[in-house]
Scaffold this motif. Sequence first.
Motif, PDB file in Angstrom:
ATOM      1  N   ALA A 156      -5.759  -1.720   6.956  1.00 30.22           N
ATOM      2  CA  ALA A 156      -4.540  -2.364   7.490  1.00 30.22           C
ATOM      3  C   ALA A 156      -3.263  -1.355   7.782  1.00 30.22           C
ATOM      4  N   SER A 157      -3.371  -0.271   7.025  1.00 30.60           N
ATOM      5  CA  SER A 157      -2.481   0.714   7.020  1.00 30.60           C
ATOM      6  C   SER A 157      -2.669   1.934   7.923  1.00 30.60           C
ATOM      7  N   GLU A 158      -3.932   1.762   8.608  1.00 30.39           N
ATOM      8  CA  GLU A 158      -4.150   2.984   9.299  1.00 30.39           C
ATOM      9  C   GLU A 158      -3.795   2.927  10.731  1.00 30.39           C
ATOM     10  N   GLY A 159      -2.597   3.721  11.086  1.00 29.10           N
ATOM     11  CA  GLY A 159      -1.759   3.879  12.106  1.00 29.10           C
ATOM     12  C   GLY A 159      -1.563   2.801  12.982  1.00 29.10           C
ATOM     13  N   SER A 160      -1.384   2.901  14.308  1.00 28.52           N
ATOM     14  CA  SER A 160      -0.811   1.799  15.026  1.00 28.52           C
ATOM     15  C   SER A 160      -1.992   1.098  15.776  1.00 28.52           C
ATOM     16  N   ALA A 161      -3.299   1.446  15.927  1.00 29.40           N
ATOM     17  CA  ALA A 161      -4.483   0.938  16.399  1.00 29.40           C
ATOM     18  C   ALA A 161      -5.106  -0.321  15.735  1.00 29.40           C
ATOM     19  N   THR A 162      -4.965  -1.449  16.749  1.00 29.07           N
ATOM     20  CA  THR A 162      -5.371  -2.678  15.912  1.00 29.07           C
ATOM     21  C   THR A 162      -6.993  -2.489  15.786  1.00 29.07           C
ATOM     22  N   LEU A 163      -7.453  -2.892  14.614  1.00 27.60           N
ATOM     23  CA  LEU A 163      -9.046  -2.838  14.249  1.00 27.60           C
ATOM     24  C   LEU A 163      -9.423  -4.247  14.409  1.00 27.60           C
ATOM     25  N   ALA A 164     -10.833  -4.320  14.636  1.00 30.35           N
ATOM     26  CA  ALA A 164     -11.336  -5.442  14.487  1.00 30.35           C
ATOM     27  C   ALA A 164     -12.320  -5.251  13.441  1.00 30.35           C
ATOM     28  N   VAL A 165     -12.361  -6.002  12.307  1.00 30.64           N
ATOM     29  CA  VAL A 165     -13.314  -5.708  11.143  1.00 30.64           C
ATOM     30  C   VAL A 165     -14.062  -7.094  10.800  1.00 30.64           C
ATOM     31  N   CYS A 166     -15.436  -6.700  10.910  1.00 32.26           N
ATOM     32  CA  CYS A 166     -16.366  -7.742  10.512  1.00 32.26           C
ATOM     33  C   CYS A 166     -16.739  -7.902   9.124  1.00 32.26           C
ATOM     34  N   SER A 167     -16.943  -9.011   8.570  1.00 34.49           N
ATOM     35  CA  SER A 167     -17.549  -9.130   7.296  1.00 34.49           C
ATOM     36  C   SER A 167     -18.224 -10.561   7.012  1.00 34.49           C
ATOM     37  N   GLN A 168     -18.245 -10.973   5.806  1.00 36.31           N
ATOM     38  CA  GLN A 168     -19.312 -12.190   5.346  1.00 36.31           C
ATOM     39  C   GLN A 168     -18.569 -13.062   4.979  1.00 36.31           C
ATOM     40  N   GLY A 169     -19.324 -14.404   4.832  1.00 38.05           N
ATOM     41  CA  GLY A 169     -18.722 -15.724   4.413  1.00 38.05           C
ATOM     42  C   GLY A 169     -18.211 -15.601   3.078  1.00 38.05           C
ATOM     43  N   LYS A 170     -18.826 -14.880   2.088  1.00 36.77           N
ATOM     44  CA  LYS A 170     -18.613 -15.013   0.752  1.00 36.77           C
ATOM     45  C   LYS A 170     -17.496 -13.758   0.436  1.00 36.77           C
ATOM     46  N   VAL A 171     -17.022 -13.156   1.316  1.00 37.23           N
ATOM     47  CA  VAL A 171     -16.292 -12.016   1.145  1.00 37.23           C
ATOM     48  C   VAL A 171     -14.778 -12.547   1.595  1.00 37.23           C
ATOM     49  N   ILE A 172     -14.689 -12.888   2.978  1.00 38.24           N
ATOM     50  CA  ILE A 172     -13.362 -13.270   3.611  1.00 38.24           C
ATOM     51  C   ILE A 172     -12.500 -14.422   2.677  1.00 38.24           C
ATOM     52  N   PRO A 173     -12.958 -15.501   2.448  1.00 36.43           N
ATOM     53  CA  PRO A 173     -12.130 -16.380   1.731  1.00 36.43           C
ATOM     54  C   PRO A 173     -11.692 -15.763   0.651  1.00 36.43           C
ATOM     55  N   PRO A 174     -12.332 -15.217  -0.317  1.00 29.10           N
ATOM     56  CA  PRO A 174     -11.520 -14.806  -1.672  1.00 29.10           C
ATOM     57  C   PRO A 174     -10.791 -13.574  -1.421  1.00 29.10           C
ATOM     58  N   LEU A 175     -11.170 -12.819  -0.577  1.00 26.47           N
ATOM     59  CA  LEU A 175     -10.432 -11.489  -0.178  1.00 26.47           C
ATOM     60  C   LEU A 175      -9.038 -12.100   0.491  1.00 26.47           C
ATOM     61  N   MET A 176      -9.050 -13.083   1.298  1.00 22.39           N
ATOM     62  CA  MET A 176      -7.826 -13.425   1.919  1.00 22.39           C
ATOM     63  C   MET A 176      -6.845 -14.146   0.799  1.00 22.39           C
ATOM     64  N   ASP A 177      -7.508 -15.017  -0.178  1.00 21.64           N
ATOM     65  CA  ASP A 177      -6.629 -15.756  -1.205  1.00 21.64           C
ATOM     66  C   ASP A 177      -6.074 -14.684  -1.808  1.00 21.64           C
ATOM     67  N   TRP A 178      -6.680 -13.607  -2.261  1.00 23.78           N
ATOM     68  CA  TRP A 178      -6.141 -12.490  -3.204  1.00 23.78           C
ATOM     69  C   TRP A 178      -4.944 -11.728  -2.153  1.00 23.78           C
ATOM     70  N   TRP A 179      -5.274 -11.417  -1.196  1.00 26.80           N
ATOM     71  CA  TRP A 179      -4.381 -10.662  -0.136  1.00 26.80           C
ATOM     72  C   TRP A 179      -2.879 -11.567   0.019  1.00 26.80           C
ATOM     73  N   ALA A 180      -3.183 -12.671   0.266  1.00 24.01           N
ATOM     74  CA  ALA A 180      -1.955 -13.566   0.631  1.00 24.01           C
ATOM     75  C   ALA A 180      -1.087 -13.985  -0.740  1.00 24.01           C
ATOM     76  N   ASP A 181      -1.866 -13.963  -1.844  1.00 27.08           N
ATOM     77  CA  ASP A 181      -1.005 -14.053  -3.091  1.00 27.08           C
ATOM     78  C   ASP A 181      -0.401 -12.857  -3.456  1.00 27.08           C
ATOM     79  N   HIS A 182      -0.824 -11.616  -3.198  1.00 28.90           N
ATOM     80  CA  HIS A 182      -0.509 -10.342  -3.564  1.00 28.90           C
ATOM     81  C   HIS A 182       0.959 -10.085  -2.723  1.00 28.90           C
ATOM     82  N   ASP A 183       0.695 -10.620  -1.426  1.00 26.62           N
ATOM     83  CA  ASP A 183       1.911 -10.296  -0.541  1.00 26.62           C
ATOM     84  C   ASP A 183       2.788 -11.530  -0.313  1.00 26.62           C
ATOM     85  N   GLY A 184       2.470 -12.630  -0.986  1.00 26.63           N
ATOM     86  CA  GLY A 184       3.269 -13.689  -1.106  1.00 26.63           C
ATOM     87  C   GLY A 184       3.279 -14.688   0.248  1.00 26.63           C
ATOM     88  N   ILE A 185       2.333 -14.700   0.882  1.00 27.14           N
ATOM     89  CA  ILE A 185       2.429 -15.590   1.937  1.00 27.14           C
ATOM     90  C   ILE A 185       1.488 -16.899   1.647  1.00 27.14           C
TER      91      ILE A 185
END
Length: 306
Positions: free
Chosen positions: A242-271
């Motif tokens: 997310a911090s790599e320069g100004s280029a927009t990255l498309a990143v593909c992952s899996q169903g048991k990664v994305i939901p908990p990863l997003m929950d952690w990230w949202a909690d970490h950054d307060g959204i």
Amino acid sequence: MSKKKETTVWAAGGVVWRPGASGSTDIDDVEIALVHRPRYDDWTLPKGKAEPGETLVDTAVREIAEETGQRVVLGRHLDDVHYDLGSTRKHVRYWSARALGGEFAADHEVDDLRWMSTSKAHKALSYPLDRAILEEFTRLPADLHTLLLVRHAKAGRRSTYKGDDRERPLDKLGRAQADALVPLLVAFGAARVHAADRVRCEQTLEPLQHRLGVNMHSEPALSEESYKADPSAAQQRIRELASEGSATLAVCSQGKVIPPLMDWWADHDGITLPKVSTRKGSVWVLSLHDGRLVAADHIPGPLPTA
């Protein structure tokens, strides 16, 4: 007497913006494109109805181009508005849309375009709903960085696949989803391609890779097995991406990664995240400012729903 059936119409558009005269992207300096419609003698944000076979992302990009002449890159989802026109219930989805250039051409639907500061645009807009969308646009900085987090497309069933599951390929529907992801991800400015080291993740972004003519970067930390063994590695890696320069990255992952990863990230950054089901082929459009997650919108799939 039976009640007349209500018709539902979806449309899409955006707050089209460009840096101010000095090149500043501060929210008070950027310029907003408003269009004048002679039929109604009003000033509005560019928008229009979805055509058969379009996603709302397609609609927003096309309608903005038709009404303003501008090529745009979409950013964060601003809001949906809803109103009645007779027996028709109209729904309009708006995105922030950075102008890349173009030339306005007047026609019978739109006969004038004007670029204004956000404060002048707010006063000039004819409708409260448009003003509310502009207010949401000004709530955060205009020039946000986007990261696109994609769940891999359909790949059949794990239980029926014979062989190493890491090699399980996309099925017919999955290949169609992968193809349909290309215009969606390009609309948000995708410029680089990253995928967990699983064939189905790589194949999901292969059509985009070919469209962009770039290399695909492998992301072992974003596979389900790696995430289960060490979630912190995936958390660190997604923040690095997310911090790599100004280029927009498309990143593909899996169903048991994305939901908990997003929950952690949202909690970490307060959204607060919208409550969604992370289906195969779905996309999180993540908006960041100075490396911090400030908004997250979820697109349930790349194929038209109607």
